[in-house]
Design an enzyme around this catalytic site. Structure first.
Site, short mmCIF file in Angstrom:
data_model
loop_
_atom_site.label_atom_id
_atom_site.label_comp_id
_atom_site.label_asym_id
_atom_site.label_seq_id
_atom_site.Cartn_x
_atom_site.Cartn_y
_atom_site.Cartn_z
N HIS A 107 -20.46 1.54 -16.86
CA HIS A 107 -20.43 1.71 -15.37
C HIS A 107 -19.15 3.42 -16.54
O HIS A 107 -18.03 2.68 -17.23
CB HIS A 107 -19.13 0.93 -15.14
CG HIS A 107 -19.93 0.49 -14.23
ND1 HIS A 107 -20.02 0.28 -12.90
CD2 HIS A 107 -21.23 -1.04 -14.61
CE1 HIS A 107 -21.56 -0.95 -13.07
NE2 HIS A 107 -21.05 -1.50 -13.64
N GLU B 140 -17.63 5.04 -15.81
CA GLU B 140 -16.20 5.75 -14.83
C GLU B 140 -14.86 5.39 -14.84
O GLU B 140 -14.10 5.67 -14.80
CB GLU B 140 -16.56 5.84 -12.92
CG GLU B 140 -17.05 3.52 -12.61
CD GLU B 140 -18.96 3.29 -12.94
OE1 GLU B 140 -19.23 3.74 -13.84
OE2 GLU B 140 -18.41 2.44 -12.19
N ILE C 289 0.01 4.05 -8.25
CA ILE C 289 0.57 5.09 -8.68
C ILE C 289 1.57 5.38 -9.63
O ILE C 289 1.94 6.45 -10.46
CB ILE C 289 -0.09 6.07 -7.79
CG1 ILE C 289 -0.94 5.82 -7.22
CG2 ILE C 289 0.30 7.66 -7.99
CD1 ILE C 289 -1.99 6.71 -8.17
N ILE D 248 6.58 -14.56 -0.06
CA ILE D 248 6.58 -16.17 -0.32
C ILE D 248 6.47 -15.95 -2.19
O ILE D 248 7.02 -16.80 -2.57
CB ILE D 248 5.99 -17.58 0.10
CG1 ILE D 248 7.10 -17.12 1.62
CG2 ILE D 248 6.14 -18.67 -0.44
CD1 ILE D 248 6.75 -18.75 2.53
N SER E 215 0.74 -1.07 0.09
CA SER E 215 0.11 -0.16 0.01
C SER E 215 0.44 1.51 -0.03
O SER E 215 0.25 2.42 0.58
CB SER E 215 -1.09 -0.44 1.07
OG SER E 215 -1.57 -1.22 1.11
N CYS F 232 -25.69 1.65 -13.09
CA CYS F 232 -26.15 0.18 -13.17
C CYS F 232 -27.04 -0.39 -12.24
O CYS F 232 -28.14 0.43 -12.61
CB CYS F 232 -24.04 -1.10 -13.10
SG CYS F 232 -24.73 -2.65 -13.79
N1 GLN Z 1 -26.62 -6.22 -9.10
C1 GLN Z 1 -27.46 -6.03 -10.91
C2 GLN Z 1 -27.19 -6.51 -12.04
O1 GLN Z 1 -26.51 -7.57 -11.92
C3 GLN Z 1 -26.28 -4.22 -10.96
C4 GLN Z 1 -24.91 -4.85 -11.45
C5 GLN Z 1 -24.05 -3.60 -11.03
O2 GLN Z 1 -24.30 -2.49 -10.66
N2 GLN Z 1 -22.70 -3.75 -11.42
O3 GLN Z 1 -27.35 -6.35 -13.01
#
Ligand code: GLN
Length: 544
Positions: free
Chosen positions: A518, A520, A21, A149, A16, A382
């Site tokens: 997603h 992000e 980075i 190890i 850590s 999602c």
């Molecule tokens: N659990 C929901 C699905 O499987 C959303 C998954 C998520 O948000 N990555 O569709």
């Protein structure tokens, strides 16, 4: 280039320290010198991939465009360097052993004794070289700490590579801790000496030492470390604490790290480093003109690394908008009718991120309802989009028992349901990857999505076809699409066969966007991401 070049990044003393980075920042610097850089993370643990590891223990699972579930360090790499990682950029000891055992079963070793050296180390070298293809320089980060190890076969594989390749084909950067003992007011170099000694006993001599400590390392200590560790004093680098990780490439450049590596690798330093966009990022990050508070309502809120890419994407959007984004993490399971106001009242925007399982679902639905009815910008990602669909179904469409089959198999109106097959971008039917542990199949990785040209999302992306990354099993039930549109919740993005819902918006709301993918994972500090940038922009504008 005659030979492919490798920079190995190892770590000593403790974990850590920010090895990911550091590796990513070396990538930034070499890229800024005009070289094509790729980054590879090798993880010494036995899990075959991080896909099934708990976010509570291991932080986020980062999903690459080709649908590989990887370590979160790959996220740093893509944020710091303009390259796209794939399955070749991350592998674990488990994967290496799995392959070698498979080969053995197939009789590939002709009945010979299968051993760590050479069979495991050969497979490690093969994978490192495979990952380095299509680049000038590959930066290879070895997870764990030298002396563990688990990491020994990896260190041994690198040792063999340094011997087999020409001297100027490899460089080793070792990250180490230089602790400060408060009571005596002293910096201690001994742990660094010991970890370099350990590294050398395994046959590796570091070319540069990157020292982690709170304040810049004084010259005397640098000299001492250099002497004891047998490196040039100018190759002892101070990676002290800074206000933003995005200034680390600049910090390392000031100490000449890019020159040190290029010299070792025998590469030209003709091109001056282009770091102007990083200077801009750091300046914006350190001098915000406004503040904005975003409530992130999820279930893994105690370990912020579980939402690493999300936190970064919000931060990037702040950088783009010259604002400091304060994240108010809200544990969804704590939200009740009574507590909701206190928990969410200071939100300039509300975001429900991805997640799995039942816990906290009702709280997320309440948070979404709060945002919708109080006209607070809402961003659903999602699971956060599925929550928005359930909330709308219950409270606007008045579908009693609207739920997801994930949360309730007896549900009367499964507005979110499991589908076991989907078509990929080329229209070809493909089975989803199997995930037997969790009893379902997962839609993973970059998939094409079509946007409605009248939507806000189209305006933000400035194109009607986008590719974003997925990691989910459930989909909006197609039988309800029309019902939603009739009631003002528009489906504005779909899979190219138009069967799967990818994005929804509510027109009458100041900012309500949710997506099945997603976003992000594709945000970076230099550009941000169109959806995050506008979410933050609007949240600042509507600040109450
Ligand atoms: N659990 C929901 C699905 O499987 C959303 C998954 C998520 O948000 N990555 O569709």
């Amino acid at each position: 280039m005659a030979h492919k070049k490798f920079v190995f990044v190892t770590g000593g003393v403790v974990s850590s320290l920010g090895k990911g980075i550091a590796a990513a920042s070396l990538g930034t610097l070499l890229e800024s010198r005009g070289y094509k850089v790729t980054l590879i993370k090798v993880d010494p643990y036995i899990n075959v991939d991080p896909g099934t590891m708990s976010p509570f223990q291991h932080g986020e699972v980062f999903v690459t465009n080709d649908g590989t579930e990887t370590d979160l360090d790959l996220g740093h790499y893509e944020r710091f360097v303009r390259f796209q990682a794939s399955s070749k950029n991350n592998f674990t000891a488990g994967k290496v052993y799995e392959q070698v055992i498979k080969n053995e079963r197939k009789g590939k070793y002709l009945g010979g004794t299968v051993q760590v050296i050479p069979h495991i180390t050969d497979e490690i070298k093969r994978r490192i070289k495979e990952g380095a293809k299509d680049s000038d320089i590959a930066i290879v980060e070895i997870g764990g700490t030298v002396g563990d190890i688990e990491s020994q076969p990896f260190i041994e594989a690198i040792r063999q590579m340094t011997l087999e390749l020409p001297t100027n084909a490899t460089a080793i950067a070792h990250l180490t801790l230089v602790p400060f003992i408060k009571v005596s007011g002293e910096l201690k170099t001994k742990p660094t000496q010991h970890s370099v000694k350990e590294l050398r006993s395994l046959g590796l001599q570091p070319d540069c030492l990157i020292c982690r400590l709170e304040e810049e390392i004084p010259r005397e200590e640098k000299k001492k470390i250099a002497l004891f560790c047998s490196v040039d004093p100018k190759n002892v680098i101070s990676m002290h604490d800074v206000k933003t990780v995005y200034s680390i490439p600049l910090l390392l450049h000031e100490q000449g790290v890019d020159s040190i590596l290029l010299d070792k690798l025998g590469l030209s330093k003709k091109r001056r480093p282009q770091l102007g966009d990083w200077q801009k990022v750091v300046k914006a990050k350190l001098n915000p003109k406004s503040q904005v508070t975003i409530s992130v309502v999820g279930k893994y809120v105690d370990l912020h690394d579980s939402y690493k890419s999300l936190n970064e994407a919000l931060d990037h959007a702040g950088i783009i908008n010259n604002a400091a984004v304060n994240i108010n993490f809200v544990d969804a399971s704590k939200i009740t009718k009574k507590s909701i106001n206190a928990l969410l009242k200071d939100s300039d925007g509300i975001l429900v991120p991805g997640g799995f399982g039942e816990r906290g679902i009702e709280g997320m639905i309440m948070a979404c309802n709060f945002a919708r009815e109080k006209s607070i910008p809402y961003f659903g990602i999602c699971l956060g989009m599925q929550i928005a669909i359930i909330e709308y179904s219950r409270n606007v469409l008045k579908l009693k028992g609207a739920n997801s089959t994930e949360f309730d198999l007896e549900t009367k109106h499964p507005v979110i349901a499991m589908v076991t097959e989907w078509k990929d971008a080329s229209g070809k039917k493909e089975k989803r990857s199997q995930d037997s542990d969790l009893g379902g199949t997962m839609r993973l990785g970059g998939q094409e999505c079509k946007l409605n040209k009248k939507s806000l999302s189209y305006k933000l992306y400035k194109k009607d076809s986008i590719v974003e990354r997925h990691r989910h099993r459930y989909e909006v039930n197609p039988n309800y699409h029309d019902a939603f549109s009739d009631q003002g919740l528009s489906v504005v993005g779909t899979s190219i066969d138009e069967k799967l819902v990818e994005m929804i918006e509510i027109n009458s709301h100041p900012w309500f966007i949710a997506c099945q993918f997603h976003p992000e994972f594709t945000s970076n500090p230099r550009d941000g991401h169109p959806l995050f940038n506008d979410f933050i922009k609007k949240s600042i504008k509507l600040k109450r």
